[in-house]
Design an enzyme around this catalytic site. Structure first.
Site, PDB file in Angstrom:
ATOM      1  N   HIS A  58       0.828  -1.203   0.000  1.00  0.00           N
ATOM      2  CA  HIS A  58       0.000   0.000   0.000  1.00  0.00           C
ATOM      3  C   HIS A  58       0.866   1.257   0.000  1.00  0.00           C
ATOM      4  O   HIS A  58       0.464   2.291  -0.539  1.00  0.00           O
ATOM      5  CB  HIS A  58      -0.916   0.035   1.231  1.00  0.00           C
ATOM      6  N   ASP A  63      -4.893  -5.793  -7.694  1.00  0.00           N
ATOM      7  CA  ASP A  63      -5.061  -5.114  -6.422  1.00  0.00           C
ATOM      8  C   ASP A  63      -5.268  -3.630  -6.775  1.00  0.00           C
ATOM      9  O   ASP A  63      -5.148  -3.229  -7.935  1.00  0.00           O
ATOM     10  CB  ASP A  63      -3.847  -5.344  -5.530  1.00  0.00           C
TER      11      ASP A  63
END
Length: 339
Positions: free
Chosen positions: A184, A250
């Protein structure tokens, strides 16, 4: 109702109801799904109204998905059953394989039945990453370190999902558990040899998955690009592992996706690599840029694969669940796991 094939983008919305901009974007031909977050949730009644409006925008309806794994990754909490982290099922497996498998099946059923009762079609679960220990993002989201345990528990969880009419999504292909950084916020690199990755890949080879989410991790043994952007990794999934379901990226807004450039370049590269559905989350300006400027040659087969994830059976209502012996028994098991 607007007839429109499902496009390759999955986008998000700002709040607990749809704005005019949301409706406009969700009707765009490039869009095929919506991912919901905690900010989109107030209570089960509100969620049911929101999903019904999203589904009514077009036909086939947009796929409504959520990250709802259990433990620290559960977007809807108040009004929903608190689900255990998958590591709790792994610990139960260590004590009794039979008990672990039975509990995993029950967790899958409650997870999917409650989401479907509110109109959510799909959850990005189960996590198939192996728990090597140091990862900053996986941790107790993983079932276990041993592939055999992960395969058995994920298979049982998948059976529970299917019992409630929901497909499964294995993540993060081909394995995010070994690397330490959180994709992330930074770009992880896995420098192992390909042979050393076979334990991580085993669950994808052996489980009957409906979807797979690719990782924002570079695996130097195969490619200098992350799996999301790697035709080599997606081709391996299709041709060697023989996976014929939906390949999701993702979130393309994550720092780990910045390896190829800006958002337009990210969606172009991921689609060219073979991903079916591209997630662009928490970046409304980037969504606008992509919808305005991306002109891909759409592969209809990919939209059909996504449409196959839409539930084929009616959902059980909240009221019906309260009289469902399987559901009530599962709640007792889950209460012990989360005590």
């Amino acid at each position: 109702m607007m007839q429109l094939p499902l496009g390759p983008l999955m986008i998000d919305i700002a709040g607990t109801g749809l704005t005019n901009l949301d409706r406009e974007r969700l009707r765009h031909p490039l869009v095929g799904g919506v991912i919901l977050f905690s900010r989109n949730y107030g209570d089960p009644e509100q969620l049911a109204v929101l999903t019904a409006e999203i589904h009514a925008l077009r036909s086939p309806p947009l796929l409504i998905a959520v990250d709802h794994e259990g433990g620290r990754v559960q977007r809807f909490r108040e009004g929903f059953t608190r689900l255990p982290p998958m590591a709790a099922l792994g610990r139960l497996w260590d004590c009794s394989q039979e008990s672990g498998i039975a509990a995993a099946r029950q967790v899958g059923y409650v997870l999917a039945a409650e989401l479907r009762a509110c109109g959510v079609d799909y959850s990005f679960t189960p996590v198939l990453d192996l728990d090597y220990g140091p990862s900053r993002v996986i941790g107790d989201r993983a079932f276990h370190r041993q592939p055999e345990a992960v395969i058995a528990l994920a298979a049982a969880l998948g059976e529970g999902l299917r019992q409630a009419g929901m497909g499964s999504c294995g993540k993060h292909y081909p394995g995010h558990g070994y690397v330490i950084p959180d994709s992330h916020v930074e770009l992880p690199v896995d420098d192992r040899a390909f042979d050393a990755m076979q334990e991580d890949i085993a669950p994808y080879r052996r489980l009957p998955l409906d979807g797979v989410m690719a990782a924002h991790v570079i695996y130097n043994c195969i490619d200098c690009n992350t799996a999301v952007f790697s035709n080599k990794w997606i081709s391996y999934l299709r041709n060697d592992i023989k996976f014929n379901g939906v390949v999701f990226t993702d979130d393309l807004s994550m720092a780990g996706a910045g390896v190829v450039g800006g958002m337009l370049k990210r969606v172009e590269t991921a689609y060219a690599a073979g991903c079916d559905m591209l997630l662009v989350c928490n970046a409304p300006d980037a969504v606008g840029e992509v919808l305005e400027n991306w002109t891909p040659e759409i592969d209809p087969a990919r939209g059909k694969r996504v449409a196959a994830l839409l539930p084929a059976s009616p959902a059980t209502t909240w009221e019906q669940l309260q009289a469902d012996p399987s559901y009530l028994s599962a709640l007792e098991t889950i209460a012990k796991l989360t005590a």
